[in-house]
Design a protein around this motif. Sequence first.
Motif, PDB file in Angstrom:
ATOM      1  N   ILE B 480       0.847  -1.194   0.000  1.00  0.00           N
ATOM      2  CA  ILE B 480       0.000   0.000   0.000  1.00  0.00           C
ATOM      3  C   ILE B 480       0.882   1.244   0.000  1.00  0.00           C
ATOM      4  O   ILE B 480       1.727   1.418   0.879  1.00  0.00           O
ATOM      5  CB  ILE B 480      -0.969   0.002   1.203  1.00  0.00           C
ATOM      6  CG1 ILE B 480      -1.846  -1.259   1.137  1.00  0.00           C
ATOM      7  CG2 ILE B 480      -1.835   1.259   1.192  1.00  0.00           C
ATOM      8  CD1 ILE B 480      -2.713  -1.485   2.330  1.00  0.00           C
ATOM      9  N   ASP B 481       0.650   2.063  -0.988  1.00  0.00           N
ATOM     10  CA  ASP B 481       1.450   3.276  -1.137  1.00  0.00           C
ATOM     11  C   ASP B 481       0.563   4.490  -0.823  1.00  0.00           C
ATOM     12  O   ASP B 481      -0.656   4.409  -0.848  1.00  0.00           O
ATOM     13  CB  ASP B 481       1.976   3.353  -2.579  1.00  0.00           C
ATOM     14  CG  ASP B 481       3.314   4.080  -2.627  1.00  0.00           C
ATOM     15  OD1 ASP B 481       3.738   4.616  -1.587  1.00  0.00           O
ATOM     16  OD2 ASP B 481       3.921   4.108  -3.703  1.00  0.00           O
ATOM     17  N   TYR B 482       1.210   5.586  -0.545  1.00  0.00           N
ATOM     18  CA  TYR B 482       0.512   6.832  -0.176  1.00  0.00           C
ATOM     19  C   TYR B 482      -0.350   6.654   1.070  1.00  0.00           C
ATOM     20  O   TYR B 482      -1.388   7.276   1.230  1.00  0.00           O
ATOM     21  CB  TYR B 482      -0.353   7.368  -1.339  1.00  0.00           C
ATOM     22  CG  TYR B 482       0.413   7.561  -2.617  1.00  0.00           C
ATOM     23  CD1 TYR B 482       1.324   8.600  -2.748  1.00  0.00           C
ATOM     24  CD2 TYR B 482       0.236   6.692  -3.690  1.00  0.00           C
ATOM     25  CE1 TYR B 482       2.038   8.773  -3.914  1.00  0.00           C
ATOM     26  CE2 TYR B 482       0.955   6.862  -4.860  1.00  0.00           C
ATOM     27  CZ  TYR B 482       1.853   7.907  -4.967  1.00  0.00           C
ATOM     28  OH  TYR B 482       2.559   8.074  -6.122  1.00  0.00           O
ATOM     29  N   VAL B 502       3.492   0.783   2.951  1.00  0.00           N
ATOM     30  CA  VAL B 502       3.302  -0.285   3.925  1.00  0.00           C
ATOM     31  C   VAL B 502       3.214  -1.621   3.197  1.00  0.00           C
ATOM     32  O   VAL B 502       2.528  -1.740   2.177  1.00  0.00           O
ATOM     33  CB  VAL B 502       2.035  -0.028   4.767  1.00  0.00           C
ATOM     34  CG1 VAL B 502       1.702  -1.212   5.657  1.00  0.00           C
ATOM     35  CG2 VAL B 502       2.201   1.223   5.619  1.00  0.00           C
ATOM     36  N   LEU B 503       3.931  -2.577   3.717  1.00  0.00           N
ATOM     37  CA  LEU B 503       3.890  -3.931   3.163  1.00  0.00           C
ATOM     38  C   LEU B 503       3.238  -4.843   4.192  1.00  0.00           C
ATOM     39  O   LEU B 503       3.651  -4.880   5.352  1.00  0.00           O
ATOM     40  CB  LEU B 503       5.314  -4.421   2.852  1.00  0.00           C
ATOM     41  CG  LEU B 503       5.407  -5.840   2.285  1.00  0.00           C
ATOM     42  CD1 LEU B 503       4.757  -5.925   0.908  1.00  0.00           C
ATOM     43  CD2 LEU B 503       6.869  -6.287   2.194  1.00  0.00           C
ATOM     44  N   ILE B 504       2.208  -5.545   3.754  1.00  0.00           N
ATOM     45  CA  ILE B 504       1.489  -6.440   4.661  1.00  0.00           C
ATOM     46  C   ILE B 504       1.607  -7.850   4.097  1.00  0.00           C
ATOM     47  O   ILE B 504       1.380  -8.068   2.897  1.00  0.00           O
ATOM     48  CB  ILE B 504      -0.004  -6.041   4.753  1.00  0.00           C
ATOM     49  CG1 ILE B 504      -0.126  -4.595   5.236  1.00  0.00           C
ATOM     50  CG2 ILE B 504      -0.756  -6.987   5.680  1.00  0.00           C
ATOM     51  CD1 ILE B 504      -1.508  -4.015   5.077  1.00  0.00           C
ATOM     52  N   LYS B 505       1.965  -8.769   4.928  1.00  0.00           N
ATOM     53  CA  LYS B 505       1.966 -10.156   4.465  1.00  0.00           C
ATOM     54  C   LYS B 505       1.601 -11.069   5.627  1.00  0.00           C
ATOM     55  O   LYS B 505       1.824 -10.732   6.789  1.00  0.00           O
ATOM     56  CB  LYS B 505       3.310 -10.540   3.841  1.00  0.00           C
ATOM     57  CG  LYS B 505       4.543 -10.239   4.647  1.00  0.00           C
ATOM     58  CD  LYS B 505       5.770 -10.484   3.784  1.00  0.00           C
ATOM     59  CE  LYS B 505       7.054 -10.491   4.584  1.00  0.00           C
ATOM     60  NZ  LYS B 505       7.416  -9.231   5.213  1.00  0.00           N
ATOM     61  N   GLY B 506       1.051 -12.202   5.262  1.00  0.00           N
ATOM     62  CA  GLY B 506       0.665 -13.121   6.320  1.00  0.00           C
ATOM     63  C   GLY B 506      -0.152 -14.258   5.753  1.00  0.00           C
ATOM     64  O   GLY B 506      -0.225 -14.447   4.535  1.00  0.00           O
ATOM     65  N   PHE B 507      -0.739 -15.019   6.637  1.00  0.00           N
ATOM     66  CA  PHE B 507      -1.649 -16.055   6.162  1.00  0.00           C
ATOM     67  C   PHE B 507      -2.758 -16.286   7.164  1.00  0.00           C
ATOM     68  O   PHE B 507      -2.637 -15.976   8.351  1.00  0.00           O
ATOM     69  CB  PHE B 507      -0.901 -17.360   5.830  1.00  0.00           C
ATOM     70  CG  PHE B 507      -0.354 -18.098   7.016  1.00  0.00           C
ATOM     71  CD1 PHE B 507       0.924 -17.847   7.481  1.00  0.00           C
ATOM     72  CD2 PHE B 507      -1.127 -19.061   7.678  1.00  0.00           C
ATOM     73  CE1 PHE B 507       1.444 -18.531   8.583  1.00  0.00           C
ATOM     74  CE2 PHE B 507      -0.615 -19.745   8.772  1.00  0.00           C
ATOM     75  CZ  PHE B 507       0.673 -19.484   9.223  1.00  0.00           C
ATOM     76  N   GLU B 508      -3.846 -16.804   6.630  1.00  0.00           N
ATOM     77  CA  GLU B 508      -4.985 -17.178   7.479  1.00  0.00           C
ATOM     78  C   GLU B 508      -5.198 -18.668   7.282  1.00  0.00           C
ATOM     79  O   GLU B 508      -5.156 -19.164   6.144  1.00  0.00           O
ATOM     80  CB  GLU B 508      -6.258 -16.455   7.017  1.00  0.00           C
ATOM     81  CG  GLU B 508      -6.172 -14.966   7.091  1.00  0.00           C
ATOM     82  CD  GLU B 508      -7.177 -14.255   6.182  1.00  0.00           C
ATOM     83  OE1 GLU B 508      -7.232 -13.028   6.242  1.00  0.00           O
ATOM     84  OE2 GLU B 508      -7.871 -14.944   5.404  1.00  0.00           O
ATOM     85  N   THR B 509      -5.405 -19.375   8.348  1.00  0.00           N
ATOM     86  CA  THR B 509      -5.718 -20.790   8.206  1.00  0.00           C
ATOM     87  C   THR B 509      -6.937 -21.101   9.068  1.00  0.00           C
ATOM     88  O   THR B 509      -7.122 -20.509  10.122  1.00  0.00           O
ATOM     89  CB  THR B 509      -4.518 -21.687   8.570  1.00  0.00           C
ATOM     90  OG1 THR B 509      -4.891 -23.042   8.438  1.00  0.00           O
ATOM     91  CG2 THR B 509      -4.021 -21.445   9.974  1.00  0.00           C
TER      92      THR B 509
END
Lengths: 359, 646
Positions: B480-482, B502-509
């Motif tokens: 996500i920029d700005y 902003v950089l978002i990373k992850g996982f849902e299980t």
Amino acid sequence: MNKNLVILLFAFVLLLSLGCEREDPEFRTFSKSTGVFIINEGNFTYGNASLSFLDLTTGEIDNQVFYKANGFPLGDVAFSMTISDSMAFISINNSGKIFSVNTRTFKHQGTIAGLSSPRYIQLISKTKAYISDLYSTSILVFDPGSLQITDTIETGRSTEQMVVWNDYVFATCWSFGNEVLKINTLTNQVEDSIRVNNQPNSMVIDKNNNLWVLSDGGYEGSPLGVDYPALTVIDPDKMDVLTTVLFPNISGSPNNLLINGSRDSIFFLYGSWTGETDFDSGAYRMSVNSNELPDDPFIPEKNRLYYRMGIDPVYSTIYISDALDYMQKGFVFRFTPDGALIDSMRADRIPGFFAFMTE
Amino acid sequence: MKLAAVHIIAIFILFGSGIPLHAQEKLNDTLRIKAVSIRGNLSMTSANIRQVDSLEIQNNQGGSLADLLAKNAPVFIKTAAPGSLATISMRGTLASHTQVSWNGIRINSPMLGQVDFSLIPIFFTDQIQILSGPVSTLKGSGGLGGHIDLASHGKWGEAFYGSLTNTIGSFKTYRILAEAGGGGSSFQTRVRLFHEQSENDFPFLNTANGLFNRVKQQNADFSKKGLMVQAFYQPNAKHLIGIHAWLQSSNRSLPPIMSYEGIGRNEYQNDSQIRISANWQFASGAFNSKLNSGITVDRLDYYLAHQTGGGLLVNYQTESISQSIFNNYQGSLYLSEKHKLKVHIHGNYHKVEIIDQKSGSGYNADRGEVGIQVMMEQFWTRQFKTYALIQQDWIQKSQIPLIPSIGLAYQFIPNLLELKASAGRNFHLPTLNDLYWIPGGNPDLLPEEGYLADIGLHAMLSADSIWRLEAEITGFASYIDYWILWKPGEFRYWSPQNLNTVLIKGFETSIHTSVQLNKIEAKLRANYTLTHTNQLDSENNTLAQLIYIPIHKATVFLHLARNAYYLNYSYTYTSERFTSTEEEFSLHSLPAFSLHQISLGRKQALLGLNTDLHFQINNLFNADYQSILWRAMPGRHYSINLTIQF
């Protein structure tokens, strides 16, 4: 099936209910003698104000010393600190209280609770001190020994910084105000007042016994209106304005007026409300014999964001904080009296007020 | 088989992972049209659309959407106290990055961008869809975190029905829910009412004032009341007209921070909302269309005053009114057995007036938004399906860059193992406060721009109607920029700027299993979410986890029923959260906490009425925790609930 399920359910609940408590804080015993207290204001409504201590014998800064010594936080928005011998008084603005703290052990000694929005504490004598308040239209008088409120001075408006001069205390009316009050400390009565430019935030008394008042001018959209920031020089005896030095930019917002140990130079921070950069922001120094603003900052702000300043009364070392983004540990920069950078260190969240403990 | 069921649960405990929900994942954007032919399984195009199970909706009837999502969904809910403002973080984003709609209209505040989930009673919702990440664009733009789609339906087929629920809880909490409705085959009405009030004066150990004393929470009382009236007209199988009105008001006192020891203060917030939505749906053969118009009026009054020696000093007395008008048209057409075309056109208008009576400052602002979305779904084979959409928005006549989004679903093993993936771009507009707040609003702000993607595997096993097991894992990433951040200018003056990347990373299980054996019914759902949300510096180095977003969150829900008796148990784990932009485990971080809730109930038919009586224990193990720094939360507390239905 039923039995197994019930057993498993119990096992499951027990497994999930383990752990997750806050670890015990790092309790410590302190015994300090000389150094600088840095009041970290913390974020408004976060309750994360804290106390840092810079040990001048070792040059090391220790953060969160109040929590480490006592096991509980300072509170919400710690604003100022006043030292009286081995006792210090810290105003915790948005927690409506003042803590008294031992300056060597950082142990909490007592609380003056039930305040509205305390800002500064001005010591008058061993048995008398004043508390200014952002919201209250009175100054409270308390006994620093017993921490009992002994009197109330009706001021009719909120008060901010105070200075003592002979038997008088001068108090600025900063929040949406434009006056300086003269209070007789023998009678605890307001005897006089004088109008200055909008929002006087700080004062000093120079070697010529003149009262210097710094007004930030307010801001566009304020109900009080906006005014040019100004330095007003006042004869404290006659309460006459001797000189008014206007700042050239109406969006400028100077604050934190201080004086050096020899009381011949004043210092202040100058920036803009709006972040405009059409003037040089930073820390300014000016002779008390001058009535013209310096052209350039004494310590330019450059890419920093100067928040508050303090001057060591003994060594005249200059301390300036930078709160960065207000969401992490701020910096404290130290400069020689000539403005040369000595070093920098990380205090805690929004380092604001500096208080100096001398042997 | 008994053994198998036990084993499934045992495996679950061993792996301690997470939940849920994936029961019926349909792109259910229609109300109740009879005899509409459905070609293909639409769930195949929805990489991450979760429909909250009706059992969970039923179990949380008395609560708010904040309670339900905190316990059952891979989202994080932040609240300062029970009943007070509750905001959401989906996939590591901010509260304003989750869009929420109800019966076709957006209910996010145009002023703040966010939704207060504590003000959405579950009792008023019949369907909750959670669209996480890129698929949120199926409902329009703005959902960088996701979109939550709420629907309130009628009950077709019931000539006359009604219910009354009474709840009494700790801290002088009382709640009444009442509904009545009915009609014939072409006309239905439904009316729902709720009223809730609480002193909310729970005891807690004050660890912030130096006294370490047990005190009662002050100034936290609240009352909420609401009315929903709906009317539906279905003249024939092709048409359905619905009119929905949702009126609500709440008065909430706002408690002080734990360290407060001042002379006294009075802080409260009063909210009122009017939401009216009207829909006309038409379906004929391969063509389906939906016309929707609505208005919302939100009023929010905020008041803060401090006691002083000279009386009460009012600091803020802010009144704000937001008004929005919504118009949407959606049409879909099966071009062939394998192609479905959807078009969505919208035109919305928002107006905000805010003034602080104390200072006289405030602003008036408005904003018009129009947009068009075109989407093509392609059913390549019975196992492989894709969608592609493109959206163009205009805001106040200026054009927002195109929003493309794509997705696919592929069944490796039919009805057993499915791969789902989606990706897209999205924009989130600055809120009107961001643009115009005095002081500090920045009219030059740009929309936040996000690139979102996710990929997941979904497996389902079942044996006849006896047991069923579903498991899913989805990895996601968002850039996500700005990103808009309010920052201090020089000296006290805060202003929003398009500062961060902003950089978002992850996982849902998630895992969901149910067993039906003889007279016993058991359901277990659990989920676990890992979210890393990090600001990037100018050289794309990863900085600290954003504040108040937990890295780990897990929830478990267990339902056991035998004959008339049932037991529900829910567990929520929230990991440590930072309140500083330094990723430092210190006094600036909030410790992890676990919450347990258990309820035991009995359903019985009595004098021709259906009754349901249950007893519930919240925070079973009396956890001492904070959701927001130095804001007290209640320990163990109870409620008893009686529902009578006819």
